[in-house]
Design a protein around this motif. Structure first.
Motif, PDB file in Angstrom:
ATOM      1  N   TYR B 516       0.817  -1.214   0.000  1.00  0.00           N
ATOM      2  CA  TYR B 516       0.000   0.000   0.000  1.00  0.00           C
ATOM      3  C   TYR B 516       0.854   1.268   0.000  1.00  0.00           C
ATOM      4  N   ALA B 517       2.127   1.100   0.319  1.00  0.00           N
ATOM      5  CA  ALA B 517       3.010   2.261   0.413  1.00  0.00           C
ATOM      6  C   ALA B 517       3.501   2.737  -0.955  1.00  0.00           C
ATOM      7  N   VAL B 518       3.308   1.886  -2.000  1.00  0.00           N
ATOM      8  CA  VAL B 518       3.824   2.236  -3.330  1.00  0.00           C
ATOM      9  C   VAL B 518       2.834   3.181  -4.024  1.00  0.00           C
ATOM     10  N   PRO B 519       3.237   4.400  -4.344  1.00  0.00           N
ATOM     11  CA  PRO B 519       2.301   5.325  -4.999  1.00  0.00           C
ATOM     12  C   PRO B 519       1.882   4.786  -6.372  1.00  0.00           C
ATOM     13  N   ASP B 520       0.636   5.050  -6.721  1.00  0.00           N
ATOM     14  CA  ASP B 520       0.180   4.695  -8.065  1.00  0.00           C
ATOM     15  C   ASP B 520       0.957   5.550  -9.066  1.00  0.00           C
ATOM     16  N   ALA B 521       1.081   5.034 -10.297  1.00  0.00           N
ATOM     17  CA  ALA B 521       1.907   5.723 -11.296  1.00  0.00           C
ATOM     18  C   ALA B 521       1.465   7.168 -11.498  1.00  0.00           C
ATOM     19  N   GLU B 522       0.168   7.397 -11.493  1.00  0.00           N
ATOM     20  CA  GLU B 522      -0.324   8.766 -11.737  1.00  0.00           C
ATOM     21  C   GLU B 522      -0.153   9.651 -10.527  1.00  0.00           C
ATOM     22  N   ARG B 523       0.269   9.045  -9.410  1.00  0.00           N
ATOM     23  CA  ARG B 523       0.514   9.842  -8.209  1.00  0.00           C
ATOM     24  C   ARG B 523       2.006  10.003  -7.942  1.00  0.00           C
ATOM     25  N   ILE B 524       2.805   9.903  -8.989  1.00  0.00           N
ATOM     26  CA  ILE B 524       4.219  10.251  -8.898  1.00  0.00           C
ATOM     27  C   ILE B 524       4.416  11.442  -9.827  1.00  0.00           C
ATOM     28  N   SER B 525       4.657  12.598  -9.241  1.00  0.00           N
ATOM     29  CA  SER B 525       4.696  13.835 -10.015  1.00  0.00           C
ATOM     30  C   SER B 525       6.120  14.388 -10.035  1.00  0.00           C
ATOM     31  N   PHE B 526       6.631  14.660 -11.233  1.00  0.00           N
ATOM     32  CA  PHE B 526       7.986  15.197 -11.327  1.00  0.00           C
ATOM     33  C   PHE B 526       7.933  16.714 -11.307  1.00  0.00           C
ATOM     34  N   VAL B 527       8.676  17.305 -10.389  1.00  0.00           N
ATOM     35  CA  VAL B 527       8.644  18.755 -10.193  1.00  0.00           C
ATOM     36  C   VAL B 527      10.077  19.290 -10.209  1.00  0.00           C
ATOM     37  N   THR B 528      10.203  20.605 -10.290  1.00  0.00           N
ATOM     38  CA  THR B 528      11.558  21.180 -10.324  1.00  0.00           C
ATOM     39  C   THR B 528      12.040  21.541  -8.927  1.00  0.00           C
ATOM     40  N   GLU B 529      11.132  21.591  -7.964  1.00  0.00           N
ATOM     41  CA  GLU B 529      11.499  22.050  -6.632  1.00  0.00           C
ATOM     42  C   GLU B 529      10.488  21.540  -5.612  1.00  0.00           C
ATOM     43  N   ILE B 530      10.966  21.251  -4.401  1.00  0.00           N
ATOM     44  CA  ILE B 530      10.070  20.869  -3.302  1.00  0.00           C
ATOM     45  C   ILE B 530       9.948  22.093  -2.396  1.00  0.00           C
ATOM     46  N   PRO B 531       8.739  22.539  -2.094  1.00  0.00           N
ATOM     47  CA  PRO B 531       8.617  23.719  -1.228  1.00  0.00           C
ATOM     48  C   PRO B 531       9.097  23.432   0.193  1.00  0.00           C
ATOM     49  N   LYS B 532       9.782  24.410   0.788  1.00  0.00           N
ATOM     50  CA  LYS B 532      10.346  24.236   2.130  1.00  0.00           C
ATOM     51  C   LYS B 532       9.809  25.286   3.092  1.00  0.00           C
ATOM     52  N   THR B 533       9.848  24.984   4.354  1.00  0.00           N
ATOM     53  CA  THR B 533       9.510  25.988   5.373  1.00  0.00           C
ATOM     54  C   THR B 533      10.734  26.867   5.619  1.00  0.00           C
ATOM     55  N   SER B 534      10.581  27.850   6.469  1.00  0.00           N
ATOM     56  CA  SER B 534      11.670  28.798   6.714  1.00  0.00           C
ATOM     57  C   SER B 534      12.890  28.142   7.339  1.00  0.00           C
ATOM     58  N   VAL B 535      12.719  26.965   7.961  1.00  0.00           N
ATOM     59  CA  VAL B 535      13.889  26.299   8.543  1.00  0.00           C
ATOM     60  C   VAL B 535      14.348  25.131   7.687  1.00  0.00           C
ATOM     61  N   GLY B 536      13.851  25.086   6.434  1.00  0.00           N
ATOM     62  CA  GLY B 536      14.390  24.110   5.489  1.00  0.00           C
ATOM     63  C   GLY B 536      13.709  22.762   5.490  1.00  0.00           C
ATOM     64  N   LYS B 537      12.592  22.631   6.227  1.00  0.00           N
ATOM     65  CA  LYS B 537      11.868  21.358   6.197  1.00  0.00           C
ATOM     66  C   LYS B 537      10.870  21.358   5.039  1.00  0.00           C
ATOM     67  N   ILE B 538      10.534  20.161   4.560  1.00  0.00           N
ATOM     68  CA  ILE B 538       9.539  20.056   3.482  1.00  0.00           C
ATOM     69  C   ILE B 538       8.213  20.626   3.973  1.00  0.00           C
ATOM     70  N   ASN B 539       7.614  21.493   3.177  1.00  0.00           N
ATOM     71  CA  ASN B 539       6.336  22.100   3.557  1.00  0.00           C
ATOM     72  C   ASN B 539       5.193  21.205   3.083  1.00  0.00           C
ATOM     73  N   LYS B 540       4.839  20.244   3.903  1.00  0.00           N
ATOM     74  CA  LYS B 540       3.840  19.246   3.485  1.00  0.00           C
ATOM     75  C   LYS B 540       2.442  19.826   3.412  1.00  0.00           C
ATOM     76  N   LYS B 541       2.218  20.853   4.221  1.00  0.00           N
ATOM     77  CA  LYS B 541       0.900  21.473   4.182  1.00  0.00           C
ATOM     78  C   LYS B 541       0.655  22.056   2.789  1.00  0.00           C
TER      79      LYS B 541
END
Lengths: 547, 547
Positions: B516-541
């Motif tokens: 169940y942990a394997v994302p479906d193919a259409e739910r793997i999105s290639f992006v140029t950047e991952i948004p981060k919070t001010s302290v450098g953590k991934i901004n999951k929200k």
């Protein structure tokens, strides 16, 4: 200014520093680590925690409550280690009785401490029996039979330790209380007056453990403690909580070896069989260990030994280094936690200069972090740090004795001007190395100069054929005082006064000591033994009386 | 029970734990040790102490009194280090402003903290100018011109830092006060709600320094700090007091290198020129450092790097080990001091098993002494320590945040049931290694199972051609939630969704993750950047909002 304190939210745990917290990691990470008593009894940290619970249950069964004093009279054992934790953790006070004192002194300390329960090894039962009628507060005695049978006795015996433990529950809920609560007490035994009670709080013990561990662990290599060391105390557990080291060993999760009564051959054998790597002792014990190892042809390589109690003589230091031991000085007193300085070699020292290395290892060392370590003159002004100006060591640190129990005058004298007065006279180098030159009362005033009795002792001990030496000042009409040396020859050695004087004159020529420091020929006395105090220090008071 | 506290004699110094005591050894033993700012400015610990006195005099001249808040907006500099000591030592509160926040957030924190004076680097003057009219308490600004000219500004400028320092007296008598006095404050910036103010007392800072130093120094070798290390922070000094490490470096007498703004090439160059051996940073910075070193062909051998802030991906750990670096994880949060566990390799680990070594270095580590570290279920019961049962990490330690400033409800939530709730979900092994599997709110509930977003991220990051990855849960009618992966390809790499899925299925076959942990193919999105919070953590929200 109270409004700028941080106010905890009501549900927050404010975390008083308590002895029980030293066990947190021991149980969480090091549960399988070993504790052994003489290699004969062996159990895990996890079982240790159970036994600590059992001991608390035993004592609760004897109505030991918060603030009660429980005395222990034992050699270094797993039982002592259990007492180090269980008694303070209950909120009671651990009293470590100096079993080397006379029966009358033990009586005094048991009464002064108001000890209600005594855990006593069968070997010390005769002492207790002797003073039984004068004991004011002792109401129960637990006998530590150590595998032997319990002797017939008239004391109020509650039972035998292991038998009582076997019946007791390990589930004991250790309470929370103020970190300033008294955790342990013992007596300092100067050469004059009644023994003085010293007490340490939970906070003192925890901060001493943190600060000392930090300093012992911090060197890159050498003269250090690390997580893979195997620890064995060779400073009695009744003496200043064995310098606080058992608490550090448990906190860091080290295998701990308890050697029982100190028999040099057994220590050397245990060191080998249990792979001991870190110990601490007074110079006299080191000398005995070296001799025992020589007799039995035992290797000592890699054994780290922290030396305290009295100055480490350079000749002894060299003898230990020659055997591959890593010896270094720690300094402190009963009143100071105890450890306040360590003679670890500094970064960048010249490892090719053996003499300099020996000198550094034998100094009083450099102060630990958090220790405000000053060398001051009579007006509390810092003396110049040139390695020559002498002054008294005065201290502030987070874990010093804040008062002698029930001795307000001595306490105020100890803390005159807001610093703890050690009565040790020292010099300090620009890079912070301290060298104690003498005790205030042992400095010899001769020919208008101050001569360090310790320095003269150290130089005489370095003469071939000399095993041990003590120097005191004796009154002299012309010079005020003159040094008097008591010398113990090595077995079979024929060293004489003139040889000693010749060697000392070489040090005078090398400007190491003043010519006034050389004892006159008739003031060098050859003896078979130097009298010691109960903690193994030279009894100079007695020597002065013999002059 | 108050009668069993130790009562100090009136003259005794009771030694509150204060930041100024961290300087005792620095001055007594290490007076010649160096502090350098970017290798450009350089002075001794002795001069540092004088400048700390001067800064206090400057601030007293601006009427900074006990309890006042002084804000700092600067890159990592000698000025910041001076503020770390001078401001708390005066009895004032050091507020380390997160300069990566938006102007509006900075405004909020300056008002909420009641900062009266701001030390501001010229680069951040525009931000202050922008919010000037809404600042409620700021009455003076000291400009940190950093060798440049002071810009024209309308803020109430008291002067330029170095100019004011040059005119100020180094003789400042730092007072004594209660150890629970607030020493430092800063704001945690979750992805929801206003930033929350966290405060630490003098006692907290000192105990964190002692406990963390002890733990960092204790290993026999590897993943350790020692007295000969050269220290350079690469975690911003505005971020949780740079993990408390500058205090530890000064306390232990380490040469300290302050790198200014973090530019990977400069960090690598400084590491070489100043012989830096110990640093700490977030994984993102480590990655940038490795890239910069590769570009310039710089060696990194022997550099010890403590990694925190977010999980250290095994692939990144291996890349660092391949370059001879000694990387290991530290865990903590803004509210926890911060350091509460360290992923040092345990005594006796198998050094031949590289995969196991990487795994251990990337875990959350083992608790520090004095940290009561529990993994509990919803009823505050400890979960089984089998490395599988999941629960929330809850903590007690001597240096945790006891309340959010002015936020009683959030404070009570933080401390529910008397333990600090981290909101981190973890498993614990029998020997005390903790592995965080996710944040409570980031766990993906799919197909009746809990899937760790962090584990899936880590596995995808290990696929050749992937530079970075973030995984969040998205709502799904059939499965409740499904994992959605955002992937940044390495430059020039052509890795596709099917390759990633194939690699993940291998981990399913190896029973490392659930299918169940394997994302479906259409739910793997290639992006140029991952948004981060001010302290450098991934901004999951933000990522969840983009799904």
């Amino acid at each position: 200014m109270q409004d700028h304190l941080i106010t905890p939210t009501p549900s927050a745990y404010t975390y008083p520093l308590l002895v029980k917290q030293l066990l947190l990691n021991a149980l969480s990470i090091h549960g399988d680590q070993q504790i052994t008593y003489r290699g004969e009894m062996r159990y895990s940290f996890r079982q240790f925690r159970e036994r600590v619970g059992q001991l608390a249950s035993v004592l609760r069964g004897l109505d030991v409550r918060h603030g009660c004093t429980v005395a222990v009279m034992d050699w270094d054992s797993h039982r002592y280690l259990e007492s180090y934790f269980a008694i303070p953790m209950m909120g009671a006070t651990l009293f470590t009785v100096n079993v080397r004192l006379s029966a009358q002194q033990i009586l005094y300390t048991l009464n002064d401490s108001r000890a209600e329960v005594v855990l006593v090894h069968t070997e010390f039962v005769p002492v207790l029996e002797e003073i039984k009628r004068e004991l004011k507060f002792v109401r129960q005695v637990v006998v530590l039979a150590d595998g032997e049978s319990v002797p017939v006795m008239t004391l109020p015996v509650a039972g035998e330790y292991e038998e009582m433990m076997a019946r007791a529950s390990a589930d004991f809920e250790f309470p929370e209380f103020d970190e300033r609560t008294r955790a342990a007490t013992f007596y300092t035994t100067g050469t004059t007056g009644d023994p003085k009670g010293v007490a340490y709080s939970h906070r003192d013990i925890v901060l001493h453990a943190m600060g000392t561990a930090m300093s012992l662990c911090a060197p890159r290599e050498g003269q250090r403690l690390h997580r893979e060391d195997v620890y064995m105390p060779i400073t009695p557990m009744f003496h200043v909580l064995a310098w606080g080291m058992p608490y550090i060993a448990i906190m860091l999760g080290l295998k701990t070896v308890l050697p029982g009564r100190y028999i040099p051959e057994s220590l050397v054998a245990l060191r080998k069989s249990e792979k001991v790597t870190f110990s601490h002792c007074v110079p006299t014990i080191l000398k005995m260990v070296l001799q025992a190892a020589d007799v039995h042809g035992e290797e000592l390589t890699g054994w780290k030994l922290m030396i305290g109690g009295s100055a480490l003589p350079p000749a002894l230091c060299e003898a230990a280094l020659d055997r591959g031991m890593d010896v270094f000085t720690a300094y402190g007193m009963s009143e100071t936690g105890p450890i306040v300085s360590l003679a670890q070699l500094p970064p960048g020292y010249d490892s090719r200069d053996r003499q300099e290395e020996v000198r550094m290892r034998c100094t009083t060392g450099r102060p630990l972090p958090f220790v405000d370590f000053r060398v001051v003159d009579g007006n509390m002004q810092d003396v110049v740090r040139d390695g020559k100006q002498q002054g008294e060591i005065v201290l502030r640190s987070p874990f010093l004795t804040r008062a002698y129990v029930g001795k307000p005058e001595a306490s105020e004298e100890l803390w005159a001007h807001g610093y703890l007065h050690t009565q040790d006279i020292a010099v300090m180098t620009p890079d912070g190395f301290i060298q104690i030159v003498d005790r205030i009362k042992d400095v010899i005033k001769t020919g208008g100069e101050w001569v360090s009795s310790i320095e003269v002792e150290s130089l005489i001990t370095g003469v071939a054929g000399v095993q041990e030496c003590a120097v005191v000042g004796v009154l002299d009409e012309k010079w005020g005082e003159r040094p008097m040396a008591f010398v113990v020859r090595e077995t079979g050695a024929g060293v004489c006064a003139e040889v000693i004087r010749e060697r000392l004159m070489q040090h005078v020529d090398a400007r190491r000591i003043s010519k006034y420091a050389v004892p006159d020929a008739e003031r060098i006395s050859f003896v078979t033994e130097i009298p010691k105090t109960s903690v193994g220090k030279i009894n100079k008071k007695l020597l002065r009386e013999q002059c």
